[in-house]
Design a protein around this motif. Structure first.
Motif, mmCIF file in Angstrom:
data_model
loop_
_atom_site.group_PDB
_atom_site.id
_atom_site.type_symbol
_atom_site.label_atom_id
_atom_site.label_comp_id
_atom_site.label_asym_id
_atom_site.label_seq_id
_atom_site.Cartn_x
_atom_site.Cartn_y
_atom_site.Cartn_z
ATOM 1 N N GLY A 96 0.874 -1.404 0.515
ATOM 2 C CA GLY A 96 -0.403 0.362 0.161
ATOM 3 C C GLY A 96 0.821 1.106 0.093
ATOM 4 N N ALA B 94 -2.353 2.121 -3.532
ATOM 5 C CA ALA B 94 -3.195 0.753 -3.199
ATOM 6 C C ALA B 94 -5.012 1.816 -2.757
ATOM 7 N N ASN B 95 -5.564 2.032 -3.135
ATOM 8 C CA ASN B 95 -7.240 2.803 -2.968
ATOM 9 C C ASN B 95 -6.950 4.455 -2.217
ATOM 10 N N GLN B 96 -5.849 5.052 -2.660
ATOM 11 C CA GLN B 96 -5.783 6.163 -3.278
ATOM 12 C C GLN B 96 -5.848 7.194 -4.607
ATOM 13 N N LEU C 229 -9.138 6.581 -8.000
ATOM 14 C CA LEU C 229 -8.642 5.393 -7.238
ATOM 15 C C LEU C 229 -7.687 5.083 -8.172
ATOM 16 N N THR D 218 -5.939 1.026 -7.647
ATOM 17 C CA THR D 218 -6.692 -0.577 -7.738
ATOM 18 C C THR D 218 -5.327 -1.675 -7.333
ATOM 19 N N ASP E 172 -6.885 -8.393 -4.323
ATOM 20 C CA ASP E 172 -6.826 -7.382 -4.079
ATOM 21 C C ASP E 172 -6.237 -7.320 -2.993
ATOM 22 N N THR F 132 -5.635 -4.471 -0.448
ATOM 23 C CA THR F 132 -6.124 -3.649 -0.148
ATOM 24 C C THR F 132 -7.250 -5.026 1.162
ATOM 25 N N LYS F 133 -7.705 -5.749 0.532
ATOM 26 C CA LYS F 133 -8.066 -7.358 1.872
ATOM 27 C C LYS F 133 -7.111 -8.228 1.992
#
Length: 502
Positions: free
Chosen positions: A201, A218-220, A375, A377, A430, A432-433
């Motif tokens: 991340g 990730a996720n940003q 975002l 991914t 993913d 982030t999971k």
């Protein structure tokens, strides 16, 4: 435990490695085979020599589901509580920190038996050493990041390439065996470090040949040439025209939605015709596709609608004096609503910028409202090789077939994976999971990633599993939990074991 192995679960996780004298241990957790002196760690910093024993420097990660009402990991105060820190029926042993099967003939570090909803299950836990792996990055933006197939560089070394653009997103492919091991040592190390940071991340700055600089995490939100992106486009220019045509009716006479792929012109578009709008006679540059839809109105870029356009009026090829009229109200906008220009044609039919009416601005704002946040991914993708599968069963093809049929569930650090159809066990997850710090590396270079296989115990035995190495979840919690890292179950991830249905 079996009669052939009386070591505790904790000791079994430490017993590998060869004594080379003077207290030096040869670590056999990966092909590098580091010689580790007492009190020192190997090149990967994941294994160390502690008093003549090879130990993991990172703890095994256990995921515990909280009780529904209180959200606590342990139900203290129960009369039948026996002092266990964790409830075995609500604990999942992940492969994070478990160790590897190298030199490939060893059973997986942990093969855990548990009973869930009356079903005897086995979870095989191992960290895979993946050279055949990569990271797929989806970047929500209509900005042009670089030409398709263009090299992506970090620190001057190629670590991947641009792949096909998808609807509202730019796609990158990072890593892979060719960059990890097929180039120079520097290329491999930088590629490995890039993948490791993306999976953790962390932000990575990339430069695309013939394109732009982009910072990915990730996720940003992506940062393109130093500017953070805000919105993912609501649709192409044609779709935007169709979505908002009725809302523009009566407030403007013509709308041009600028887009790198399909620029839309409202009165020519089928939506404008159905609404019986008067033709405006404004023709845009580019290759006309179907009525009101134009390709290649400009070059790709980071301007309006993913083009290189800074002045939207430059895409107007001509205004037909037989059709257009003085006072014609013209709106030009991008597919995100971040760029817009309202004009009125003067007596010479030249567009003159004018204050945008509230009713028109309301629709432009509505475009932005319908754009999702931009975002990044990050998906980790890898193929489970034969050696990893041999740590599960003596006949690896049986595991492959069981996974393909859905009998065996695959997770990575407890996170769900997408299983690619076809041969082998190719999975995508993913990042982030997964729990934090789920990924590691070995300096071959390769990525180390957790992978778990969960299946009924009877099926595991039929697959030729290493039954003599199966240990109960109770033994794991007794011997490993005191030194383990215990995280709560990640919300939204499906529980890998069978559960009663209401």
């Amino acid at each position: 435990m079996t009669a052939t192995d009386h070591l505790s679960v904790e000791a079994r996780s430490k017993k590998f490695g060869a004594d080379e004298g003077d207290g030096i241990l040869r670590c056999d957790a990966c092909p590098v085979l580091c010689r580790i002196r007492p009190g020192r760690a190997g090149a990967c910093s994941r294994y160390a020599n502690e008093n003549g024993q090879l130990v993991r420097t990172d703890p095994v990660v256990l995921l515990a589901k909280t009780v529904e009402d209180g959200g606590r990991l342990v139900e203290f105060g129960k009369n039948d509580w026996d002092g266990q820190v964790l409830d075995p029926s609500r604990t999942f042993v992940t492969a994070i920190g478990a160790g590897t099967t190298y030199p490939d003939y060893k059973p997986a570090p942990f093969i855990v038996s548990a009973v869930h909803e009356g079903v005897d299950t086995v979870t095989v836990v191992t960290e895979g050493i993946f050279s055949y792996c990569g990271v797929k990055v989806k970047i929500d933006t209509d900005r042009h990041l670089g030409p398709e197939a263009a090299p992506i560089r970090v620190g001057g070394e190629q670590v991947g390439h641009v792949t096909t653009a998808e609807y509202g997103s730019q796609m990158l492919s990072i890593g892979g065996v060719r960059h990890l091991t097929g180039g120079s040592k520097k290329e491999g190390n930088i590629t490995c470090d890039t993948m490791l940071k993306l999976c953790a991340g962390e932000p990575v700055t990339m430069v695309i040949d013939g394109g732009h600089e982009v910072v990915v995490a990730a996720n940003q939100a992506p940062i393109v040439d130093g500017k953070p992106e805000q919105r993912m486009r609501v649709g192409c220019g044609s779709a935007t025209v169709g979505i908002f045509a009725k809302q523009w009716l009566g407030h403007v006479d013509e709308v041009i939605v600028v887009d790198d792929h399909i620029t839309g012109v409202l009165t020519e578009h089928q939506a404008g015709k159905v609404l019986d709008m008067r033709q405006a006679g404004i023709r845009v540059r580019g290759r006309k596709s179907t009525p009101g839809r134009y390709f290649q109105v400009a070059n790709p870029g980071i301007g309006w609608g993913g083009t290189d356009i800074e002045d939207p009026l430059s895409i107007i090829q001509k205004i037909d004096p037989e059709t257009a009229w003085p006072g014609l109200r013209l709106l030009l906008t991008s597919t995100t609503g971040e760029h817009f220009l309202y004009c009125v044609l003067d007596e010479n039919l030249v567009p003159q910028p004018a204050p945008i009416p509230d009713a028109v601005m309301k629709v432009v704002d509505r475009i932005g409202e319908n754009c999702e946040p931009s975002l990044c991914t990050v998906l980790f993708m890898a193929g489970a090789g034969g050696s990893l599968r041999a740590g599960v069963t003596e006949n690896p093809v049986l595991l492959t077939r069981s996974v393909a049929s859905g009998e065996t569930k695959v997770t990575m650090g407890g996170a769900p994976v997408y299983l690619w159809p076809g041969g082998g066990i190719t999975v995508m997850a993913d990042v982030t999971k997964l729990p934090k710090n789920a990924f590691g590396y070995v300096p071959t270079p390769a990525i180390v990633a957790p992978i778990e296989f969960t299946l009924p115990r009877a099926l595991y035995e039929r697959l030729g599993g290493h039954m003599e190495d199966v240990v109960s979840i109770d033994d794991i919690l007794r011997d490993v939990a005191p030194q383990a890292r215990i995280d709560g179950w990640i919300e939204g991830n499906p529980w890998p074991f069978p559960e009663k249905r209401p």
